[in-house]
Design a protein around this motif. Structure first.
Motif, PDB file in Angstrom:
ATOM      1  N   GLN A  28       6.746  -8.222  -5.391  1.00 19.81           N
ATOM      2  CA  GLN A  28       6.264  -7.006  -4.742  1.00 19.81           C
ATOM      3  C   GLN A  28       5.537  -6.084  -5.708  1.00 19.81           C
ATOM      4  N   GLN A  29       5.936  -6.132  -6.976  1.00 17.79           N
ATOM      5  CA  GLN A  29       5.346  -5.220  -7.945  1.00 17.79           C
ATOM      6  C   GLN A  29       3.945  -5.666  -8.370  1.00 17.79           C
ATOM      7  N   SER A  30       3.758  -6.973  -8.541  1.00 21.15           N
ATOM      8  CA  SER A  30       2.462  -7.469  -9.001  1.00 21.15           C
ATOM      9  C   SER A  30       1.571  -7.960  -7.874  1.00 21.15           C
ATOM     10  N   ASN A  31       2.109  -8.012  -6.625  1.00 22.75           N
ATOM     11  CA  ASN A  31       1.351  -8.532  -5.490  1.00 22.75           C
ATOM     12  C   ASN A  31       0.925  -9.980  -5.709  1.00 22.75           C
ATOM     13  N   LYS A  32       1.792 -10.783  -6.297  1.00 20.69           N
ATOM     14  CA  LYS A  32       1.461 -12.180  -6.549  1.00 20.69           C
ATOM     15  C   LYS A  32       2.437 -13.103  -5.832  1.00 20.69           C
ATOM     16  N   ASN A  53       0.967 -15.791   7.404  1.00 20.69           N
ATOM     17  CA  ASN A  53       0.526 -14.476   7.894  1.00 20.69           C
ATOM     18  C   ASN A  53       0.623 -13.462   6.774  1.00 20.69           C
ATOM     19  N   CYS A  54      -0.286 -12.526   6.775  1.00 21.96           N
ATOM     20  CA  CYS A  54      -0.283 -11.497   5.741  1.00 21.96           C
ATOM     21  C   CYS A  54      -0.993 -10.262   6.278  1.00 21.96           C
ATOM     22  N   MET A  55      -0.351  -9.116   6.153  1.00 20.75           N
ATOM     23  CA  MET A  55      -0.958  -7.861   6.585  1.00 20.75           C
ATOM     24  C   MET A  55      -1.651  -7.191   5.403  1.00 20.75           C
ATOM     25  N   GLU A  56      -2.899  -6.834   5.619  1.00 18.68           N
ATOM     26  CA  GLU A  56      -3.716  -6.127   4.624  1.00 18.68           C
ATOM     27  C   GLU A  56      -3.989  -6.984   3.394  1.00 18.68           C
ATOM     28  N   CYS A  57      -3.989  -8.305   3.562  1.00 18.66           N
ATOM     29  CA  CYS A  57      -4.349  -9.188   2.453  1.00 18.66           C
ATOM     30  C   CYS A  57      -5.814  -8.973   2.071  1.00 18.66           C
ATOM     31  N   ALA A  58      -6.143  -9.383   0.865  1.00 17.05           N
ATOM     32  CA  ALA A  58      -7.512  -9.251   0.380  1.00 17.05           C
ATOM     33  C   ALA A  58      -7.950 -10.580  -0.208  1.00 17.05           C
ATOM     34  N   GLY A  96      -2.840 -13.978  -6.180  1.00 15.26           N
ATOM     35  CA  GLY A  96      -2.670 -12.575  -5.823  1.00 15.26           C
ATOM     36  C   GLY A  96      -2.931 -12.367  -4.354  1.00 15.26           C
ATOM     37  N   SER A  97      -2.084 -11.584  -3.694  1.00 18.75           N
ATOM     38  CA  SER A  97      -2.189 -11.423  -2.243  1.00 18.75           C
ATOM     39  C   SER A  97      -2.863 -10.129  -1.815  1.00 18.75           C
ATOM     40  N   HIS A  98      -2.800  -9.093  -2.628  1.00 17.25           N
ATOM     41  CA  HIS A  98      -3.313  -7.788  -2.225  1.00 17.25           C
ATOM     42  C   HIS A  98      -4.018  -7.112  -3.395  1.00 17.25           C
ATOM     43  N   LYS A  99      -4.893  -6.208  -3.039  1.00 16.86           N
ATOM     44  CA  LYS A  99      -5.428  -5.293  -4.035  1.00 16.86           C
ATOM     45  C   LYS A  99      -4.333  -4.294  -4.396  1.00 16.86           C
ATOM     46  N   SER A 100      -4.482  -3.653  -5.543  1.00 17.57           N
ATOM     47  CA  SER A 100      -3.499  -2.642  -5.926  1.00 17.57           C
ATOM     48  C   SER A 100      -3.544  -1.492  -4.934  1.00 17.57           C
ATOM     49  N   ALA A 101      -2.400  -0.880  -4.686  1.00 17.08           N
ATOM     50  CA  ALA A 101      -2.314   0.210  -3.711  1.00 17.08           C
ATOM     51  C   ALA A 101      -1.264   1.207  -4.170  1.00 17.08           C
ATOM     52  N   ALA A 102      -1.381   2.421  -3.634  1.00 21.11           N
ATOM     53  CA  ALA A 102      -0.439   3.477  -4.005  1.00 21.11           C
ATOM     54  C   ALA A 102       0.977   3.125  -3.563  1.00 21.11           C
ATOM     55  N   MET A 103       1.083   2.481  -2.392  1.00 21.46           N
ATOM     56  CA  MET A 103       2.391   2.079  -1.888  1.00 21.46           C
ATOM     57  C   MET A 103       2.376   0.578  -1.620  1.00 21.46           C
ATOM     58  N   THR A 104       3.083  -0.188  -2.442  1.00 23.00           N
ATOM     59  CA  THR A 104       3.232  -1.628  -2.218  1.00 23.00           C
ATOM     60  C   THR A 104       4.526  -1.823  -1.446  1.00 23.00           C
ATOM     61  N   LYS A 105       4.398  -1.992  -0.143  1.00 26.83           N
ATOM     62  CA  LYS A 105       5.566  -1.975   0.727  1.00 26.83           C
ATOM     63  C   LYS A 105       5.986  -3.377   1.134  1.00 26.83           C
ATOM     64  N   ILE A 106       7.231  -3.474   1.546  1.00 28.01           N
ATOM     65  CA  ILE A 106       7.808  -4.765   1.894  1.00 28.01           C
ATOM     66  C   ILE A 106       7.117  -5.393   3.099  1.00 28.01           C
TER      67      ILE A 106
END
Length: 805
Positions: A28-32, A53-58, A96-106
């Motif tokens: 969750q911390q590294s989005n990997k 499935n992935c929400m807000e993936c990049a 990597g699943s997501h771009k960096s974000a202010a809130m990396t949520k579950i």
């Protein structure tokens, strides 16, 4: 996305039965995401896809010959590229699943992984070994402690006696002593209310004891002085007994819910015996006639029993409108006679390589069509039961049939019907077709689809809508709960839709319509006519009553004059950016308006920014106070919104505010416990704001006095929730927030956002339980102090920890 693999030489082909032996970990911390092969046989170099499935993936460029491709919606697939060497036992690939974000949520965790081999395209193998490697909390216990200090701890004797806050309450002297149950006296017209009264009293006295009663509980319909609302009631408790009078049966039911608050909390029906009720007199009526809650069952299906349980909660807290979001892109959830494909295809999610068999997996529903949250629908019998259950509790059910956007489930089902009948040479194949098969429009919806819009250029679209409307209205009549309005969606039509549809463009030319905006008006003119033929009024999201305009160089929504005098009811959800005052602008323009602001009343939003806290974040974090502090007629108060740039409600506009609605969208919600966690206690803040009179702190001009009034009212609210209301809900999975902690003078101090909730602690490294010591003041023990709220049923809340050295 960036991909990294630790792959050796290509080895032998893995069989389908071994697919589940892949291990997936999301940091969750590294989005990997790290995917490890645990089988002796390698994952081969070619010939497979892994879906998830992935929400807000990049997605992005591939590396190491492995690519992630966006399929549609929240569905992605991982595929080997030329030069991929395979994955031997113990080897892993990482991406990597997501771009960096202010809130990396579950909720962003990739989920629903499954493997499909190219030579067996219909055989999907679920990958069940998925774990999330959590990120540390971002909110410290010290911050929580400071936040919780906004409320005072009140003794039980100082708690407000009735919730939500009534219009008028006069405390008397003394108590009514009930050694046995009072005799219930009610007219035959109040049969449902008599049943409710019996259920309220049953936990307190043995069955049959009322035959010897000297006191009575009288239920009656009569005029409540000074109150016009049909839901108004009076509740009188005196030395002789209890009397509840309502302007209607609904008023009597509301009075009984208030009587419930006066009874002692015995959530499991234990310790029956004498009860003392305070002598008092209540005259009560709701502030708003519409007090609603919307449940989305399309994204993740919720079974009939969960809906009935929710209706009980709504009735208990005097909410009276159940907005039932039955259809969307990811599921059609209501059986419609004559159109079996709607549920045979549109209510089923799972893997298939063949078009038109079922919908694709979404929101972690996985490859199996038997997943009970991805697939499912209400039969006609189910829906009738829900309608009758709601009607007995004086709750109006407002079904929503999404159109023209958010309609992928229906579009896919009707196209499959068309192709099946056409291939069979059957007549009328296109009778209910919803999409122009020659449409080449380019668009991307809010949920990442490019094929989810009903086409207004097809006459078959209106044939479909009329058939569905007739069937839904008939179900309501059969249930004895006639339909008054149908919610017809209208939200988030993607830009670009219809622009390259020959059928839509032909209609624009033949009717001399003004482009897509004119086509929109034409579509809803036709929809309204269909509704009127069934005696129904139109309701919809705010877009139903708006059109796009440019203001100060920015695009924004403005009231659409085309529908202004039609009696359309609009539900305003977008209160972000330059739409912050849209609800007021629509009401001032004459639209009947329900306020459902996303940043306040969307209960699928997260409670706070901690990474492990469930819920989405696009509208921010919404804790109890954000809902409680909402001032419906002046949303700039206690909000940080600059009043100077907002349109104010006119007096006429205020008359067009019908009420308030909370909403639970279920992209991140699969199970009933997850649903209840997000709803409670926030739903209670909505109930308070929708029913109770405008609070004194909201109308006090002096800021110092207003703040003192707010602290007093807020303290009463959170204390009554923590000490009486929530413990009285039995086994409901309400949220128990992490306690606040501070270390001072060698001692640890603890508090909670619901003062009076029992806090337990440990100092030996274990997590607290109901058997752990109670926090009864400063904790002097040394070491790692862990503190948690423990619910009345022994359920542990979030654990906070602090070192006391």
């Amino acid at each position: 996305m960036i991909f990294k693999s630790t792959i050796g030489l290509a080895l032998l082909c893995m069989t389908a039965s071994q697919a589940a032996q892949l291990q997936v970990r999301w940091d969750q911390q590294s989005n990997k995401v790290t995917m490890t092969n645990l089988e002796p046989a390698p994952l081969p170099a070619t010939g497979w896809s892994i879906y998830f499935n992935c929400m807000e993936c990049a997605t992005g460029a591939s590396q190491d010959k492995v690519a992630v491709e966006h399929v549609a919606g929240s569905l992605y697939r991982l595929r080997p590229q030329t030069g991929f060497a395979g994955l031997a036992k113990g080897q892993a690939l990482e991406f990597g699943s997501h771009k960096s974000a202010a809130m990396t949520k579950i909720y962003k965790a990739p989920q629903g992984f499954y493997l499909v081999y190219d030579n067996m395209p219909e055989q999907a193998q679920a990958i069940g070994d998925l774990k999330i490697l959590p990120q540390p909390d971002l909110i410290s216990p010290q911050e929580l402690y400071q936040r919780n200090e906004q409320a005072d701890v009140l003794p039980a004797t100082a708690l407000p006696p009735i919730f939500p806050t009534p219009l008028k309450l006069q405390q008397g002297q003394g108590t009514l002593h009930l050694a046995i149950a009072p005799a219930i006296i009610a007219a035959p017209a109040l049969k449902a209310e008599r049943t409710l009264a019996e259920s309220l009293l049953r936990p307190y006295w043995p069955k049959g004891a009322a035959r010897l009663a000297r006191s009575s509980l009288r239920l009656a319909i009569g005029q409540v002085e000074g109150q016009a609302s049909p839901e108004a009631y009076t509740l009188e408790v005196d030395a002789k007994g209890i009397a509840i009078t309502g302007n209607s049966a609904a008023g009597v039911a509301n009075g009984l819910q208030s009587l419930r608050d006066l009874l002692p909390v015995r959530p499991d029906g234990r310790a029956s015996g004498p009860v003392d009720l305070p002598i008092l007199s209540v005259t009560d009526a709701p502030r708003f006639a519409y007090r609603g809650f919307m449940l989305d069952v399309s994204r993740n299906f919720q079974d009939k029993e969960s809906v009935l349980r929710l209706l009980d909660l709504m009735a208990r807290f005097k909410l009276n409108a159940f907005h039932f979001h039955l259809t969307d892109d990811e599921g059609w959830r209501l059986e419609i006679a004559g159109l079996p494909e709607l549920t045979g295809i549109g209510a089923v999610r799972g893997h298939s390589n063949i078009s038109g068999v079922r919908l694709q997996p979404a929101y972690g529903s996985g490859p199996s069509p038997n997943d009970k949250h991805g697939s499912g629908f209400y039969t006609r019998a189910d829906y009738l039961e829900i309608l009758r259950y709601a009607a007995a509790r004086h709750i109006e059910v407002i079904p929503e049939i999404e159109m023209p956007g958010h309609a992928r489930a229906a579009v896919q089902a009707m196209e499959a019907r068309y192709r099946r009948l056409k291939a069979a040479g059957k007549p009328g194949a296109g009778q209910f077709l919803l999409n122009d098969l020659e449409d080449r429009s380019e668009y991307r919806s809010a949920q990442e689809y490019n094929d989810n819009v009903i086409n207004p250029g097809l006459e078959s679209s209106y044939t479909f809508i009329e058939h569905v409307v007739k069937q839904v209205a008939a179900l309501h009549r059969e249930a004895g709960a006639p339909l008054r309005t149908l919610h017809v969606g209208g939200d988030e039509l993607p830009l670009g839709a219809w622009e390259k549809s020959p059928r839509s463009q032909s209609l624009i030319a033949s009717r001399n319509l003004q482009g897509t905006a004119g086509l929109w008006n034409y579509f809803y003119d036709r929809v309204e006519a269909i509704l009127r033929r069934q005696g129904l009024a139109a309701s919809g999201w705010e877009e139903l009553g708006t059109r796009a305009e440019m203001a100060e160089g920015k695009r924004r929504q403005a009231p659409n004059p085309h529908f202004m005098q039609r009696g359309f009811k609009v539900y305003v959800w977008n209160n972000t950016g330059n739409a912050a005052d849209l609800g007021y602008r629509l009401a001032n323009a004459g639209y009947d308006t329900v306020l459902a602001p996303a940043t306040r009343f969307y209960l699928d939003m997260t409670y706070n920014k901690n990474p492990g806290e469930p819920g989405a974040t696009w509208a921010g974090a919404t804790d109890i106070d954000a809902i409680y502090d909402y001032v419906p007629f002046d949303h700039t108060k206690r909000s940080g919104i600059p009043a100077a740039v907002q349109e104010r409600l006119t007096e006429d506009g205020k008359r067009h505010i019908l009420g308030l609605e909370g909403a639970l969208w279920t992209e991140t919600v699969r199970t009933r416990p997850e649903m209840e966690y997000l709803l409670l206690p926030r739903l209670l803040a909505l109930a308070e704001r929708a029913w109770a009179p405008e609070p004194a702190w909201a109308i006090e001009a002096d800021p110092v006095k207003a703040e003192a009034l707010h602290r007093s009212a807020w303290s009463g609210f959170v204390n009554v929730l923590g000490q009486r209301v929530l413990p009285g809900l039995g086994q409901v999975n309400y949220r128990l927030a992490p306690p606040g902690l501070k270390q001072e003078g060698g001692k640890v101090y603890a508090n909670h956002d619901l003062p009076g909730v029992p806090l337990h602690y440990t100092s030996d490294g274990s997590d607290p339980s109901a058997a752990s010591p109670l926090v009864q003041g400063p904790i002097a023990e040394r070491g790692l102090i862990k503190v948690a709220a423990i619910g009345h049923n022994g359920r542990q809340g979030w654990v906070s920890r602090i070192e006391n050295n």
